[in-house]
Scaffold this motif. Sequence first.
Motif, PDB file in Angstrom:
ATOM      1  N   ASN A  14       0.859  -1.180   0.000  1.00  0.00           N
ATOM      2  CA  ASN A  14       0.000   0.000   0.000  1.00  0.00           C
ATOM      3  C   ASN A  14       0.899   1.235   0.000  1.00  0.00           C
ATOM      4  O   ASN A  14       1.672   1.424   0.915  1.00  0.00           O
ATOM      5  N   VAL A  28      -2.681   9.983  -4.222  1.00  0.00           N
ATOM      6  CA  VAL A  28      -2.967   8.701  -4.854  1.00  0.00           C
ATOM      7  C   VAL A  28      -2.539   7.591  -3.912  1.00  0.00           C
ATOM      8  O   VAL A  28      -1.407   7.563  -3.451  1.00  0.00           O
ATOM      9  N   THR A  29      -3.461   6.682  -3.623  1.00  0.00           N
ATOM     10  CA  THR A  29      -3.152   5.520  -2.803  1.00  0.00           C
ATOM     11  C   THR A  29      -3.177   4.296  -3.705  1.00  0.00           C
ATOM     12  O   THR A  29      -4.174   4.023  -4.369  1.00  0.00           O
ATOM     13  N   THR A  30      -2.073   3.587  -3.741  1.00  0.00           N
ATOM     14  CA  THR A  30      -1.957   2.383  -4.546  1.00  0.00           C
ATOM     15  C   THR A  30      -2.122   1.187  -3.625  1.00  0.00           C
ATOM     16  O   THR A  30      -1.461   1.090  -2.600  1.00  0.00           O
ATOM     17  N   LEU A  40      -1.204  -3.450 -13.819  1.00  0.00           N
ATOM     18  CA  LEU A  40      -1.336  -2.024 -13.562  1.00  0.00           C
ATOM     19  C   LEU A  40      -1.334  -1.236 -14.869  1.00  0.00           C
ATOM     20  O   LEU A  40      -2.136  -0.323 -15.055  1.00  0.00           O
TER      21      LEU A  40
END
Length: 68
Positions: A14, A28-30, A40
């Motif tokens: 994360n 932006v949170t991945t 992706l």
Amino acid sequence: MITLDTEKAETTFNATSEYKIGHTLYTVTTVFNPASKESLSGILKRLIIRESEKLLGESGQEPEKQAV
């Protein structure tokens, strides 16, 4: 001109990054999903195409007459 300011990833799976483009700050949170069947790059490509089609459709112009 686009300026990107990136924070360090919180964990391996994360990550939160901040990007400043113009006067707008994007957070932006991945999140990594090991069960995902899509890469992706595939997800990003699909999202870019979808957003581009929405923008082109909102202008009311014929696609071949639109400036991209």
